[in-house]
Design a protein around this motif. Sequence first.
Motif, mmCIF file in Angstrom:
data_model
loop_
_atom_site.group_PDB
_atom_site.id
_atom_site.type_symbol
_atom_site.label_atom_id
_atom_site.label_comp_id
_atom_site.label_asym_id
_atom_site.label_seq_id
_atom_site.Cartn_x
_atom_site.Cartn_y
_atom_site.Cartn_z
ATOM 1 N N HIS A 1 0.791 -1.230 0.000
ATOM 2 C CA HIS A 1 0.000 0.000 0.000
ATOM 3 C C HIS A 1 0.825 1.284 0.000
ATOM 4 O O HIS A 1 0.263 2.379 -0.054
ATOM 5 N N ALA B 1 9.378 0.461 7.652
ATOM 6 C CA ALA B 1 10.479 0.433 6.671
ATOM 7 C C ALA B 1 10.343 1.569 5.658
ATOM 8 O O ALA B 1 11.341 2.133 5.210
ATOM 9 N N SER C 1 -5.924 12.238 2.445
ATOM 10 C CA SER C 1 -5.224 10.952 2.518
ATOM 11 C C SER C 1 -5.435 10.230 3.839
ATOM 12 O O SER C 1 -5.297 9.006 3.915
ATOM 13 N N VAL D 1 -6.935 -0.056 3.581
ATOM 14 C CA VAL D 1 -5.506 0.146 3.895
ATOM 15 C C VAL D 1 -5.133 -0.674 5.126
ATOM 16 O O VAL D 1 -4.091 -1.340 5.156
ATOM 17 N N LYS E 1 -4.104 12.482 16.826
ATOM 18 C CA LYS E 1 -3.658 12.790 15.457
ATOM 19 C C LYS E 1 -4.615 13.769 14.803
ATOM 20 O O LYS E 1 -5.833 13.668 14.986
ATOM 21 N N ILE F 1 7.279 -10.889 0.256
ATOM 22 C CA ILE F 1 7.575 -11.661 1.477
ATOM 23 C C ILE F 1 6.293 -12.187 2.154
ATOM 24 O O ILE F 1 6.358 -12.779 3.227
ATOM 25 N N ASP G 1 1.732 6.966 10.878
ATOM 26 C CA ASP G 1 1.321 6.949 12.288
ATOM 27 C C ASP G 1 2.201 6.077 13.184
ATOM 28 O O ASP G 1 2.537 6.468 14.301
HETATM 29 C C1 LIG Z 1 -5.037 5.540 0.511
HETATM 30 C C2 LIG Z 1 -3.975 5.308 1.541
HETATM 31 C C3 LIG Z 1 -4.083 5.909 2.784
HETATM 32 C C4 LIG Z 1 -3.115 5.694 3.747
HETATM 33 N N1 LIG Z 1 -3.261 6.320 4.967
HETATM 34 C C5 LIG Z 1 -2.313 6.129 5.910
HETATM 35 C C6 LIG Z 1 -2.427 6.761 7.203
HETATM 36 O O1 LIG Z 1 -3.395 7.455 7.509
HETATM 37 N N2 LIG Z 1 -1.426 6.541 8.088
HETATM 38 C C7 LIG Z 1 -0.337 5.755 7.815
HETATM 39 O O2 LIG Z 1 0.537 5.606 8.649
HETATM 40 N N3 LIG Z 1 -0.218 5.138 6.614
HETATM 41 C C8 LIG Z 1 -1.172 5.304 5.671
HETATM 42 N N4 LIG Z 1 -1.045 4.666 4.456
HETATM 43 C C9 LIG Z 1 0.143 3.821 4.207
HETATM 44 C C10 LIG Z 1 -0.138 2.394 4.677
HETATM 45 O O3 LIG Z 1 -0.160 2.358 6.073
HETATM 46 C C11 LIG Z 1 0.895 1.387 4.142
HETATM 47 O O4 LIG Z 1 0.341 0.135 4.291
HETATM 48 C C12 LIG Z 1 2.233 1.353 4.825
HETATM 49 O O5 LIG Z 1 2.845 2.600 4.835
HETATM 50 C C13 LIG Z 1 3.193 0.407 4.110
HETATM 51 O O6 LIG Z 1 2.957 -0.892 4.499
HETATM 52 P P1 LIG Z 1 2.879 -2.027 3.415
HETATM 53 O O7 LIG Z 1 2.824 -3.295 4.149
HETATM 54 O O8 LIG Z 1 1.762 -1.712 2.500
HETATM 55 O O9 LIG Z 1 4.308 -1.893 2.699
HETATM 56 P P2 LIG Z 1 4.728 -1.954 1.170
HETATM 57 O O10 LIG Z 1 3.990 -0.925 0.408
HETATM 58 O O11 LIG Z 1 4.678 -3.342 0.663
HETATM 59 O O12 LIG Z 1 6.266 -1.533 1.312
HETATM 60 C C14 LIG Z 1 6.632 -0.213 1.660
HETATM 61 C C15 LIG Z 1 8.159 -0.093 1.627
HETATM 62 O O13 LIG Z 1 8.728 -0.807 2.735
HETATM 63 C C16 LIG Z 1 9.581 -1.860 2.261
HETATM 64 N N5 LIG Z 1 9.284 -3.007 3.129
HETATM 65 C C17 LIG Z 1 8.053 -3.517 3.401
HETATM 66 N N6 LIG Z 1 8.138 -4.475 4.336
HETATM 67 C C18 LIG Z 1 9.449 -4.604 4.641
HETATM 68 C C19 LIG Z 1 10.169 -5.416 5.555
HETATM 69 N N7 LIG Z 1 9.552 -6.295 6.377
HETATM 70 N N8 LIG Z 1 11.511 -5.277 5.617
HETATM 71 C C20 LIG Z 1 12.150 -4.385 4.836
HETATM 72 N N9 LIG Z 1 11.526 -3.563 3.963
HETATM 73 C C21 LIG Z 1 10.187 -3.664 3.872
HETATM 74 C C22 LIG Z 1 9.223 -2.067 0.801
HETATM 75 O O14 LIG Z 1 10.326 -2.553 0.062
HETATM 76 C C23 LIG Z 1 8.815 -0.670 0.385
HETATM 77 O O15 LIG Z 1 9.965 0.093 0.092
HETATM 78 C C24 LIG Z 1 -1.995 4.862 3.469
HETATM 79 C C25 LIG Z 1 -1.881 4.234 2.231
HETATM 80 C C26 LIG Z 1 -2.857 4.439 1.263
HETATM 81 C C27 LIG Z 1 -2.726 3.756 -0.061
#
Ligand SMILES: Cc1cc2nc3c(=O)[nH]c(=O)nc-3n(C[C@H](O)[C@H](O)[C@H](O)COP(=O)(O)OP(=O)(O)OC[C@H]3O[C@@H](n4cnc5c(N)ncnc54)[C@H](O)[C@@H]3O)c2cc1C
Length: 284
Positions: A35, A117, A191, A106, A185, A54, A124
């Motif tokens: 995400h 990461a 967003s 999300v 917050k 992963i 947050d």
């Molecule tokens: C519409 C929308 C609204 C959102 N609103 C918020 C919000 O209000 N607050 C908030 O905090 N976030 C928000 N997010 C972000 C959301 O929380 C993401 O899920 C989070 O930031 C990333 O987690 P992911 O698992 O999706 O990581 P990914 O998108 O899969 O990865 C993100 C990055 O981290 C790296 N990575 C992932 N896992 C690991 C690991 N275990 N070790 C090493 N590197 C790693 C990846 O290579 C990449 O560079 C929002 C996202 C969207 C799309």
Amino acid sequence: MIPGSFEYFAPTALDEALSLLQEHGDDAKVLAGGHSLIPTMKLRLAEPAVIIDIGRIGGLKGISESDGKLVIGALTTHHELESSDLVQQKVPLLAQTAAEIGDVQVRNKGTIGGSLAHADPAADWPAAILALDADLQIAGPNGERSVKATDFFQGLYETDLGDDEILTAIHVSIPDANTKGTYLKLHQVASGFALTGVAVVLTKSGDTCQSVAVGITGVSDAPYRASAVESELTGAALDAENIAAAAERSVDGIDALEDIHASQAYRQNLAKVYTRRAIESAAS
Ligand SMILES: Cc1cc2nc3c(=O)[nH]c(=O)nc-3n(C[C@H](O)[C@H](O)[C@H](O)COP(=O)(O)OP(=O)(O)OC[C@H]3O[C@@H](n4cnc5c(N)ncnc54)[C@H](O)[C@@H]3O)c2cc1C
């Protein structure tokens, strides 16, 4: 809105994922909930030639209790943390923080490890993880290591993680009964990310502040511990005047961000107001 082409791997073991990372170096990106990574790829801000998913590595998921700590797998979703009975009983601040993230979709896909990461300056989790003084477990080609949250965040989208490393788990000490946590917050309306987010972990002794930890996100290019607030309040009576005076110090030494969402002065003021409110809430 269409990502560049990439090669896709879905290892089922951590060692396999680490070998792939070593083999492909800078060309590779780890995929967790996707995400943050996938939107970045769709905008072509990232064009990794190799994706290492992963999500099938079982050992990176779940929440357990061990030796007075919560052990949270990096692949644990925001929703799993929000809805876990264990988390709600032992470290409710984590459930409270998870509930503030984005929307249901999300929270169902995004993971705590991915968020940490990625190190978005408006994310947050970093505020809570800093206030809870968590330890982050990292696996790499030379084995495993542990890093304090305070040493993990290093700048805008920058962390202590190496290109060949994977964040595997987060260890959070379970606070005692006199310790309370709060996360407050202000959402950016479009967003949902934090214009300012403040996490407070406060231990009281009678009406006195025995210790306090304040983690702040959304204000600077990297999340931080508001150490000036902490030192001002520790040992002081938890009255309105002392709390307000301490909160005034929440941006001491911090270069606040300025962007289309908020001016520097507005963010500085938000940090002070939300710090005061979060401390009042944790102290009440
Ligand atoms: C519409 C929308 C609204 C959102 N609103 C918020 C919000 O209000 N607050 C908030 O905090 N976030 C928000 N997010 C972000 C959301 O929380 C993401 O899920 C989070 O930031 C990333 O987690 P992911 O698992 O999706 O990581 P990914 O998108 O899969 O990865 C993100 C990055 O981290 C790296 N990575 C992932 N896992 C690991 C690991 N275990 N070790 C090493 N590197 C790693 C990846 O290579 C990449 O560079 C929002 C996202 C969207 C799309």
